[in-house]
Scaffold this motif. Sequence first.
Motif, mmCIF file in Angstrom:
data_model
loop_
_atom_site.group_PDB
_atom_site.id
_atom_site.type_symbol
_atom_site.label_atom_id
_atom_site.label_comp_id
_atom_site.label_asym_id
_atom_site.label_seq_id
_atom_site.Cartn_x
_atom_site.Cartn_y
_atom_site.Cartn_z
ATOM 1 N N ASN A 3 0.860 -1.184 0.000
ATOM 2 C CA ASN A 3 0.000 0.000 0.000
ATOM 3 C C ASN A 3 0.893 1.230 0.000
ATOM 4 O OD1 ASN A 3 -3.102 0.396 0.342
ATOM 5 N ND2 ASN A 3 -2.145 2.069 1.473
ATOM 6 N N GLY A 4 0.864 1.956 -1.094
ATOM 7 C CA GLY A 4 1.796 3.056 -1.277
ATOM 8 C C GLY A 4 2.894 2.644 -2.235
ATOM 9 N N ILE A 5 3.764 3.591 -2.573
ATOM 10 C CA ILE A 5 4.800 3.320 -3.565
ATOM 11 C C ILE A 5 5.927 4.324 -3.428
ATOM 12 C CG2 ILE A 5 3.972 4.837 -5.412
ATOM 13 C CD1 ILE A 5 4.402 2.405 -7.328
ATOM 14 N N VAL A 6 7.112 3.933 -3.913
ATOM 15 C CA VAL A 6 8.246 4.852 -4.010
ATOM 16 C C VAL A 6 8.263 5.423 -5.429
ATOM 17 C CG1 VAL A 6 10.734 5.147 -3.851
ATOM 18 C CG2 VAL A 6 9.569 3.556 -2.326
ATOM 19 N N ARG A 7 8.184 6.746 -5.509
ATOM 20 C CA ARG A 7 8.232 7.436 -6.800
ATOM 21 C C ARG A 7 9.599 8.082 -6.941
ATOM 22 N NH1 ARG A 7 8.127 12.170 -9.563
ATOM 23 N NH2 ARG A 7 6.536 12.471 -11.182
ATOM 24 N N THR A 8 10.417 7.586 -7.886
ATOM 25 C CA THR A 8 11.789 8.051 -8.041
ATOM 26 C C THR A 8 11.918 8.908 -9.290
ATOM 27 O OG1 THR A 8 12.507 5.946 -7.080
ATOM 28 C CG2 THR A 8 14.199 7.309 -8.086
ATOM 29 N N ASN A 9 12.693 9.981 -9.178
ATOM 30 C CA ASN A 9 12.965 10.794 -10.367
ATOM 31 C C ASN A 9 14.344 11.422 -10.277
ATOM 32 O OD1 ASN A 9 11.471 13.027 -8.476
ATOM 33 N ND2 ASN A 9 12.922 14.027 -9.852
ATOM 34 N N CYS A 10 14.961 11.625 -11.443
ATOM 35 C CA CYS A 10 16.081 12.554 -11.570
ATOM 36 C C CYS A 10 15.624 13.561 -12.632
ATOM 37 C CB CYS A 10 17.385 11.833 -11.916
ATOM 38 S SG CYS A 10 17.247 10.625 -13.245
ATOM 39 N N ILE A 11 16.508 14.062 -13.469
ATOM 40 C CA ILE A 11 16.055 14.983 -14.505
ATOM 41 C C ILE A 11 15.339 14.234 -15.625
ATOM 42 C CG2 ILE A 11 16.891 16.447 -16.387
ATOM 43 C CD1 ILE A 11 16.515 17.936 -13.827
#
Length: 672
Positions: free
Chosen positions: A448-456
């Motif tokens: 339940n829920g999630i890791v949202r990853t970003n760079c450019i």
Amino acid sequence: MKQQFLGRLSAPPSTEFFDSNSNKVDRLVLNKFTLYETKTNYYVVGSNQSDNRFRILKIDRTTPTELNVIEDDVIYSKIEIMDTLSYLEEGNKTSGGLNKVLSAYGIVGFIKFTDGYYISLITKRSAVALIGGHYIYHIDETTLRPIGQRTKPEKNSDEYKYINIFNNVDLTKNFYFSYTYDITHTLQHNMTRPPNRRNFSYNEMFVWNSYLLENGFRSLKNNSDWILPIIHGFVDQSKISIFGRNIVVTLIARRSRYFAGARFLKRGVNDQGYVANDVETEQIVSEMSTTSFHRSGLHDNPYYTSYVQHRGSIPLFWSQDVNLAPKPPIEINFRDPFFAAAALHFDNMFKRYGAPIIVLNLIKTKEKNPREGILGDEFAETMDYLSQFLPDKCLKYIAWDMSKARKGDDDVVDLMEGFAEEYLADTGFFHSGPEAWINKRRMYLRQNGIVRTNCIDCLDRTNAAQLIIGKCALGHQLYALGIIDKPWVPVDSDVVNMLTDMYHDHGDTIALQYGGSNLVNTIDSYRKINQWTSHSRDLIENLRRYYNNAFADAEKQDAINLFLGNFVPEKGKINLWDLPNDYYLHNEDPRYKRQRRSYIHWWTKDVLQVKDDQQLDVSRYQLVPRLARQFDDETDPYSGYWIEYYRPRLFTSFEKLFASNMNSTTKYIPAT
């Protein structure tokens, strides 16, 4: 086609899978198709795996500018379908008869440019994965055929140009489908939804042929037997033996079709809350002592686990000019003090994954000439504003300069592993049944829920971070299955080497789709090994990426807009290649703006529920009664799809039975 010659239902209703609430036949799984033509019609004959039941789709060819597709509800036996085809042959003898055109494995959909409609068909496929007895196929070849009489368009005509643009979407590169497994949803969704078709629906965010299918079938929600959803992204499957137990790891990446496109032409967010390079990555780990999802009841096999991650562009209105500069300047095009587009984006993520949403921002924080930092400051302000109105711990924001950590003395992998353990504790992961008794942990696990990853770009740093998080999840998944005695696997183990190889292929594929080149920095760059090799790779891939961005992205973007239905050609009106840009194709017309949502209560309250407050739904673990059947059926939720996998009446080699060419870990074993 008229009802009087279409025959009767070939199988008694007791042999079909009924929806007990509606008392209707559930569906017939079609996985082989034959296209016939007469002067006035196309007839697509679809059959099940056993070739004992058939359906017919009729397509009118007399008015090619209007698409008239008729689904025949009758299910035919082998004898009945042969009689029907003979009847059609005899009835059309004076006008050329009934001719077989080709054999296919699925209908991609229908498309119209300026003259008439075309039908796109899958003519070659290959099995790439097997999940719970369900095959996942890669598209190897397609064909595009006009509905009307075949006439070659003039070389300089608009029709000819549109066909060439459409064909720039290469369906033979990373497009996947399955006849019996819903690859548009996660394993957790598929194994926990109620077992009837009334509760079934595809996740249209990932159905890349949605527009093409709706041209012929009006809506994906009608659950037609002819509808075959196709995802774009990545699928890989590898097998390894751990202490004598066969473990299969499957990696599935689903690319969103909303606001999709090439790197410099699709940045940030649109006003509907959809971000560029939105990819859902699912890591499935299972023990293959029992292949099926079912054991004593429906979906109660306890040997399946999955963990889902997400990557997506920073949800602000920003862009970079397409040029040959190594690092084009970043511009924030519009500043909204209430961050309405970002609010829509995170509200959608709550609906998809629940809470908490953990936002891991890996962009640079300190630069001599501020570039990424411009976005970082604005993103931090966005998260501060949005999270202040939410219940505690629903939206977490972590900014970590991964590039700075790499250049310093810090061990990036060790630091990231520490973060990953915290994230896993917050979101959990999915386990289809009780954990092994030796663990003495929870009975049932849900993510339940999630890791949202970003760079450019959401490519290089993002993929390295997702690999490390996936490595930590792998330890917990193997522990939940009772394979290892603690929820951790060493970095230099065979299983982690295998996972690393899969994530590298996953990252390269997404980088090619979005940026036009392979990954520039791999996990080896952050482990500080093979520095000379890594440096030469960086230079080559950077040059390739910038070349593609400058010269090839415009054509790629036009093709995607045409394929997804963002732009619909109309004769005599503006052409796709005449548009200065595609901004209005992805954002609402300002004259017809939807009513603004609350600036404070920006989320949908019903879907915002922290994991600890959720009640365990035990209904899915109860046995579902099986209906009496005269023979196995693909629609039988317990064993029907085994007809596709196990063919008892057909000689089958082991090479065919082992569904896919799984990656081998022998390359990691030093030669003696």
